[in-house]
Design a protein around this motif. Sequence first.
Motif: not given
Length: 276
Positions: A43, A66, A73-74
């Motif tokens: 990330l 990402n 994704d975070r």
Amino acid sequence: MQNIVSPPNRTSHYGLARGRGQLDPQIPASRLVTRLKLLRNTLRPTPHVQLAVKGMNLFAKLEYVNPVGSIKDRAAYWILTRAAERGEICEQTTVIESSSGNFAAALAAFTRLVGLRFIPVIDPNISGAYESFLRRICPTVVKVEDRDDTGGFLKSRLQKVKELCATIPNAYWTNQYGNLDAMEAHYELTATEICADFDSLDYVFIGVSTAGTIAGVSRRLKEHYPNVRVIAVDAEGSAIFGGAPRKRHIPGVGSSIVPPLLSHARIDDIVLISER
């Protein structure tokens, strides 16, 4: 409009508590945590690119770079890691989530990399590319076909999640709609990157669906830039800000429910956009 933070609540107003896996005393919890934390290296900060608009300095944050292709994704990384740290998931856990595409793809990739099982609950609005991706790497994909009372599929997906969590041992619902870890991901990651790149900001425009992004980013930016105005961008036909829900066609923006995380966002104004 400005929403004041409400007390943390780790159960959604749908009565769906997040699933809790039981840790096997023979398997150190740290092993799963270590594997998940290794994903942090994927990330990287996403770039801010200036757009050619006369009379203003306008920038776009390119979240599609990402690792799995979206801002989700975070939250996927953060939710899984925090759950493992608290002992809520273990190597025997089956992760379950309702998603229109991005979050399911992120969870599918990350759970596969660390050896967890994942069941995505999707609907006919998902893109063909995402559905194909999920079916390639997830042994089980559940697709609801019945529309709910709003003409959409979200409530049908949430009902299916509830049924799966009730019948599958060691099931864990990541609950992107109400999990405070989703908000924390954007407070700690997304907003931190913005603060590092800009000395000042006048406005920030943030699309809203589950409200995790706008909750986390708005709170961090209001702390760093006291005069910044946060503008929520929602789709016509969405119920998030009190409109009557109706059939929508673009997944990932808008919602047929008011997501619990919205109560944590600090919003100054709202812009509704047409899908046409």
